[in-house]
Design a protein around this motif. Structure first.
Motif, short mmCIF file in Angstrom:
data_model
loop_
_atom_site.label_atom_id
_atom_site.label_comp_id
_atom_site.label_asym_id
_atom_site.label_seq_id
_atom_site.Cartn_x
_atom_site.Cartn_y
_atom_site.Cartn_z
N TYR A 84 -16.88 16.64 6.48
CA TYR A 84 -16.42 16.27 5.14
C TYR A 84 -14.91 16.40 5.02
N ALA A 85 -14.38 17.62 5.29
CA ALA A 85 -12.94 17.81 5.10
C ALA A 85 -12.17 17.06 6.17
N GLY A 86 -12.69 17.07 7.42
CA GLY A 86 -11.91 16.54 8.52
C GLY A 86 -12.01 15.05 8.71
N ALA A 87 -13.11 14.44 8.32
CA ALA A 87 -13.26 13.01 8.60
C ALA A 87 -13.37 12.18 7.32
N ILE A 88 -14.36 12.51 6.47
CA ILE A 88 -14.61 11.65 5.32
C ILE A 88 -13.45 11.67 4.34
N MET A 89 -12.94 12.90 4.08
CA MET A 89 -11.85 13.00 3.11
C MET A 89 -10.56 12.39 3.65
N VAL A 90 -10.38 12.44 4.98
CA VAL A 90 -9.19 11.79 5.55
C VAL A 90 -9.25 10.30 5.30
N LEU A 91 -10.46 9.72 5.43
CA LEU A 91 -10.59 8.29 5.17
C LEU A 91 -10.37 7.97 3.68
N PHE A 92 -10.86 8.86 2.80
CA PHE A 92 -10.63 8.68 1.36
C PHE A 92 -9.12 8.65 1.09
N LEU A 93 -8.45 9.65 1.65
CA LEU A 93 -7.01 9.79 1.44
C LEU A 93 -6.28 8.55 1.95
N PHE A 94 -6.72 8.11 3.12
CA PHE A 94 -6.21 6.93 3.78
C PHE A 94 -6.24 5.72 2.85
N ILE A 95 -7.42 5.48 2.26
CA ILE A 95 -7.59 4.31 1.38
C ILE A 95 -6.73 4.47 0.14
N ILE A 96 -6.74 5.68 -0.45
CA ILE A 96 -5.99 5.87 -1.70
C ILE A 96 -4.51 5.72 -1.46
N MET A 97 -4.03 6.24 -0.30
CA MET A 97 -2.61 6.08 0.00
C MET A 97 -2.25 4.61 0.19
N LEU A 98 -3.14 3.86 0.82
CA LEU A 98 -2.85 2.44 1.06
C LEU A 98 -2.83 1.66 -0.25
N MET A 99 -3.76 2.00 -1.18
CA MET A 99 -3.83 1.24 -2.43
C MET A 99 -2.75 1.68 -3.39
N ASN A 100 -2.22 2.90 -3.19
CA ASN A 100 -1.15 3.43 -4.03
C ASN A 100 -1.49 3.35 -5.51
N LEU A 101 -2.61 3.93 -5.89
CA LEU A 101 -3.06 3.90 -7.28
C LEU A 101 -2.18 4.78 -8.14
N ASN A 102 -1.90 4.38 -9.34
CA ASN A 102 -1.38 5.30 -10.34
C ASN A 102 -1.70 4.78 -11.73
N GLU A 103 -1.36 5.59 -12.71
CA GLU A 103 -1.79 5.31 -14.07
C GLU A 103 -1.29 3.96 -14.59
#
Lengths: 341, 175
Positions: B65-84
């Protein structure tokens, strides 16, 4: 023991930087650093001093907390891996038995994987918090590379654990290699896969795409300066040292060496003597040193991969190969009598 | 200490931290911070597994969870650069529906956990059940069928992901 391993990791990493420069100089027919002290022996101190006194810059638009957290986390995870490595045999002083290992947890191999997989957060957080496109690209490359190569590495380690009789404790993996042959004899393919993955996990050339200076300026540490940059660079050397130690322990018998028992008999040393620990540590260190040299040799010989080549190698070659290795291991171990159905 | 054992103290502290980080996941304005708080929550839950003698589960929880799945989550969120500012805001009807659905999920979970005390599942095997070897033996002997069902479920999900992610073959070669 904790302090000893801490100091050892830092000391070896410091002198690995000097050795890397000397080695590169040798391969490129140069002299290398030779100004600070005898043959540049004080160069790591000079480098460290320079790092500390450089101006510290935190970009205005970055997330300050995460920007500082990134390199700290990377350094912390690099140092944590040393905790489960058995550095030598147990020794007895004054009737008390001391262990040359910080802790022997029975899931040591999994602990290593846990720490390594958390290590990527340091790069990702640092790269993202820099608020720089190059740093972000470097961070994303680092994370995808590490996740891809962790799979093949994990499967090759499963094969190793089967060969070692199903134990996940590093002390037992090293211990069952003391008589007979080392694991490399049974796991040559597994070792090759593990070695390639270790190169990729430590972000060393030819897998240094995350910092690839010809495309990404400096990759994930583009915005870093002063000792925070130092931590990133330094942690790479610690990772290299620790992964060399893990490879020697997993595949080359750790602190065991051929004819060790005969040597100790000839010297008249009893089990539990401090000298046995020391000699074993020397043997372990020789192996580690040789692996560090191979790491450097590879770095200064091979050019960097292209990104699609890196992904193809990881997913289409190494993972099928490691699965094949696992299947072969099971067959071989069945005939050696280690597995019963 | 105050009539509690050290295990109870650890349980209390870990639970407090897990719930606090869980709330921070929901209340953070920045999605990257949310993911990082979620990682911390996972670490607290891994601590809970350790308290229950499930070392293997704890470390696998961290690796997966912490080492693989969440890294991929972070990966996607960083690429999409979401903000308010760039993100379309949800209307209040959506928010209420989400709250009701989440509340019902909680209701179901609490309801199912309430009856679990009578089953006595927590006393299965000895206290060494969390060790890799014992867990493996139990999984592959006593619970082989559920284990295989779970693996088929994962396989189906894998095939589905590959089908969805695959590029459609280009029929028209003339470009």
């Amino acid at each position: 023991m904790c302090a000893v391993v801490f100091g050892l990791s830092l000391g070896v990493a410091a002198y690995a930087t000097l050795w890397e420069r000397k080695f590169a100089a040798f391969l490129q027919d140069r002299v290398g650093p030779d100004r600070a002290g005898w043959h540049g022996i004080l160069q790591p101190l000079a480098d460290g001093g320079k790092m500390f006194f450089k101006e510290e810059i935190i970009p205005n638009l970055s997330n300050r907390f995460l920007f500082v957290l990134g390199p700290s986390l990377f350094m912390m995870t690099a140092l944590m891996t040393g905790a489960v490595i058995p550095w030598g045999a147990d020794f007895v002083i004054g009737g008390k038995t001391y262990s040359a290992q910080i802790t022997d947890i029975n899931i040591g191999v999994l602990y290593l994987f846990g720490v390594v997989s958390v290590g990527v957060y340091g790069i990702m957080i640092g790269g993202w918090a820099s608020n720089n496109k190059f740093a972000l690209l470097g961070a994303i490359r680092a994370s995808s590379q590490m996740i891809s190569y962790e799979i093949a590495m994990g499967i090759s380690v499963i094969a190793l654990v089967i060969t070692s009789g199903g134990t996940l404790s590093l002390r037992e993996i090293v211990g069952q290699q003391d008589a007979g042959v080392c694991n490399f004899v049974w796991q040559p393919l597994g070792f090759l896969i593990f070695f390639i993955c270790a190169l990729a996990e430590t972000n060393r050339a030819p897998f240094d795409l995350p910092e690839c200076e010809s495309e990404l300026v400096g990759g994930y540490h583009t915005e870093y300066s002063s000792m925070k940059l130092g931590l990133f660079l330094f942690a790479e050397y610690i990772n290299m040292f620790i992964s060399s130690a893990i490879m020697s322990a997993f595949y080359f018998g750790g602190f065991n060496f051929p004819f060790a028992a005969e040597l100790y008999n000839a010297m008249g040393l009893e089990a539990g003597s401090f000298w046995i620990t020391l000699i074993g540590f020397g043997a372990f260190f020789t192996k580690i040193f040789m692996f560090i040299c191979v790491f450097m040799w590879v770095r200064w010989t091979l050019p960097r991969f292209r990104y699609d080549q890196l992904m193809n190698l990881g997913w289409k070659i190494l993972i099928p190969l490691s699965l094949l290795n696992l299947a072969l291991t099971v067959v071989v171990e069945y005939f050696r009598g280690h597995i019963q159905f | 200490m105050l009539g509690y054992t050290i295990t109870q103290w650890l349980f209390g502290i870990l639970s407090f931290l897990a719930i606090m980080f869980g709330l921070m996941v929901v209340f953070s304005r920045n999605p990257v911070n949310s993911v990082l708080y979620l990682v911390l929550t996972f670490f607290c839950i891994a601590g809970h597994y350790l308290l229950m003698n499930a070392q293997f589960l704890a470390i696998v929880h961290i690796v997966v969870y912490a080492g693989a799945i969440m890294v991929l989550f972070l990966f996607i969120i960083m690429l999409m650069n979401l903000n308010e500012d760039s993100e379309p805001q949800k209307t209040w009807i959506t928010k209420i529906i989400a709250a009701v659905a989440g509340g019902m999920m909680l209701f179901v979970l609490v309801g199912s956990l309430k009856g679990s005390e009578q089953l006595g599942l927590s006393t299965y095997g000895s206290s060494q059940i969390g060790l890799v070897k014992n867990l493996g033996l139990v999984l592959f002997k006593d619970f082989l069928f559920p284990f295989e069902i779970a693996s088929i479920l994962l396989l189906a999900a894998l095939v589905g992901v590959i089908l969805l992610g695959r590029k459609e073959p280009v029929m028209d070669k003339k470009l």
